[in-house]
Enzyme design. Sequence first.
Site, PDB file in Angstrom:
ATOM      1  N   TYR A  56      56.445  50.126 212.164  1.00 18.67           N
ATOM      2  CA  TYR A  56      57.638  50.966 212.315  1.00 18.67           C
ATOM      3  C   TYR A  56      58.302  50.754 213.675  1.00 18.67           C
ATOM      4  O   TYR A  56      59.479  51.031 213.854  1.00 18.67           O
ATOM      5  CB  TYR A  56      57.284  52.455 212.162  1.00 18.67           C
ATOM      6  CG  TYR A  56      56.878  52.878 210.758  1.00 18.67           C
ATOM      7  CD1 TYR A  56      56.963  51.992 209.688  1.00 18.67           C
ATOM      8  CD2 TYR A  56      56.412  54.159 210.504  1.00 18.67           C
ATOM      9  CE1 TYR A  56      56.579  52.361 208.410  1.00 18.67           C
ATOM     10  CE2 TYR A  56      56.033  54.548 209.226  1.00 18.67           C
ATOM     11  CZ  TYR A  56      56.112  53.639 208.177  1.00 18.67           C
ATOM     12  OH  TYR A  56      55.734  54.015 206.922  1.00 18.67           O
ATOM     13  N   LYS A  88      43.528  46.761 206.047  1.00 14.50           N
ATOM     14  CA  LYS A  88      43.711  45.695 205.060  1.00 14.50           C
ATOM     15  C   LYS A  88      43.186  44.428 205.725  1.00 14.50           C
ATOM     16  O   LYS A  88      43.898  43.430 205.895  1.00 14.50           O
ATOM     17  CB  LYS A  88      45.209  45.616 204.700  1.00 14.50           C
ATOM     18  CG  LYS A  88      45.534  44.787 203.497  1.00 14.50           C
ATOM     19  CD  LYS A  88      45.103  45.401 202.189  1.00 14.50           C
ATOM     20  CE  LYS A  88      45.351  44.433 201.048  1.00 14.50           C
ATOM     21  NZ  LYS A  88      44.636  44.770 199.819  1.00 14.50           N
ATOM     22  N   ASP A 148      44.220  49.933 199.786  1.00 11.53           N
ATOM     23  CA  ASP A 148      44.484  50.090 198.343  1.00 11.53           C
ATOM     24  C   ASP A 148      43.341  50.854 197.679  1.00 11.53           C
ATOM     25  O   ASP A 148      43.561  51.741 196.846  1.00 11.53           O
ATOM     26  CB  ASP A 148      44.732  48.730 197.663  1.00 11.53           C
ATOM     27  CG  ASP A 148      43.855  47.607 198.199  1.00 11.53           C
ATOM     28  OD1 ASP A 148      43.113  47.827 199.175  1.00 11.53           O
ATOM     29  OD2 ASP A 148      43.897  46.505 197.628  1.00 11.53           O
ATOM     30  N   ASP A 151      51.014  57.080 207.145  1.00  7.13           N
ATOM     31  CA  ASP A 151      52.207  57.754 206.622  1.00  7.13           C
ATOM     32  C   ASP A 151      52.053  57.946 205.108  1.00  7.13           C
ATOM     33  O   ASP A 151      52.231  59.044 204.566  1.00  7.13           O
ATOM     34  CB  ASP A 151      53.420  56.854 206.937  1.00  7.13           C
ATOM     35  CG  ASP A 151      54.735  57.518 206.601  1.00  7.13           C
ATOM     36  OD1 ASP A 151      54.734  58.723 206.292  1.00  7.13           O
ATOM     37  OD2 ASP A 151      55.772  56.826 206.645  1.00  7.13           O
ATOM     38  N   ASP A 209      50.726  61.578 202.921  1.00  5.68           N
ATOM     39  CA  ASP A 209      51.572  62.232 201.910  1.00  5.68           C
ATOM     40  C   ASP A 209      50.830  62.330 200.584  1.00  5.68           C
ATOM     41  O   ASP A 209      50.909  63.341 199.885  1.00  5.68           O
ATOM     42  CB  ASP A 209      52.884  61.461 201.708  1.00  5.68           C
ATOM     43  CG  ASP A 209      53.958  61.951 202.668  1.00  5.68           C
ATOM     44  OD1 ASP A 209      53.602  62.579 203.686  1.00  5.68           O
ATOM     45  OD2 ASP A 209      55.151  61.712 202.403  1.00  5.68           O
TER      46      ASP A 209
END
Length: 354
Positions: free
Chosen positions: A140, A189, A221, A245, A249
């Site tokens: 980001y 990852k 994942d 992030d 959520d």
Amino acid sequence: MQKSICVIEGDGIGPEVMAQAIKVLNKVALKFNHKFDYQYCLAGGCAIDKTGKCLPDETLNAVLNTDSTLLGAVGGSKWDSEPANNRPEKALLGIRKAMQVYANLRPQKLYAGLDSPLKTEIIGDGIDIMIVRELVSGVYFGEHNQSIENGEQVATDIMKYTEDEIKRVSKVAFELAVKRSGSLLLVDKANVLATSKLWRSVVEKMAKDYPTVNVSYMYVDNCAMQLIKKPSKIDVILTENMFGDILSDEASALIGSIGMSGSASLGDGKRGFYEAIHGSAPDIAGKDIANPIGMILSVAMMLRHSFDLEKEAASVEKAIDLFLQNGYRTQDIMKADNTLVKCSEAGDLICEYI
Ligand code: NAD
């Protein structure tokens, strides 16, 4: 103890939930003999309306010169046509960046009596997860480019982490793991990303300094799956900015309502930035029906992490437990047999239980 607090009510339901948070702080001050000085400041859409800027300089000054900041929520369709760098949500990024709050703590707890979309047998021993998300680096904050190569459009987003950026947020997660169940899950990852390999090697090295913490590793994942298959097996999650992030959520959807989660953003030193995780909820704003618990839990986190007032923080959390155990509910978590209360009544009742 005397502390100064920058209070940013924001837009939509922000002022409604913040009013309950302030009631709670006033009750804590009275009961435990503290003094909290509030400096009310503008940010978000209401700041654009009054000053033209989503994050006025006076607000930034107050954020950097008070002991901590509380924020309700910002945003709304009224400001959709603002340029990208003056959208209400830009104020959040501006505050986080100025404060250098690199560790975002998002506890996700399913309270007894609340409905999760998951089946009871999956919930098992319950859900009580602490997500520690890196907040001021990663993709980001990397370079974003768009260009034309060989006649077609190409875009790149750079994900970069330094060893120090990983170490400082990992330290926060290790310390939380020590205080909780002693287990820490690094989500990455590492089968694909160089940044993830660096995260693993830094965390592996740090693990030697925390012999009581059991560190495990999971690809993001798989973690997205495990959160809905075996959430009770997860305690502290440590992860980079974008994965955090998305996973936080997802996790917040498991605990009954988005109105039930608070958050803390911490950097070096004690000053922190505290906000509920929900947005400004324009669909219910002005009706006194929002759930203020996420904002009040954020107050408890401020008392604990920034002011070292553990007893006071625990009394606020206990009051929320009692409020729920006694069957009181705002409309978002309401079931048959419960007593429906307004946002302001929820604040009054939680104060009574403190
Ligand atoms: P939202 O979180 O505001 O609302 C999503 C849904 O959850 C709505 O149905 C809303 O009524 C409900 N809800 C949210 N908080 C609630 C609460 N405390 N009690 C009961 N119900 C609650 O998300 P959105 O609708 O996608 O966004 C609305 C605005 O908020 C947008 O402008 C968005 O950019 C902004 N936003 C701000 C923040 C922030 O300030 N930190 C975070 C997310 C979104």
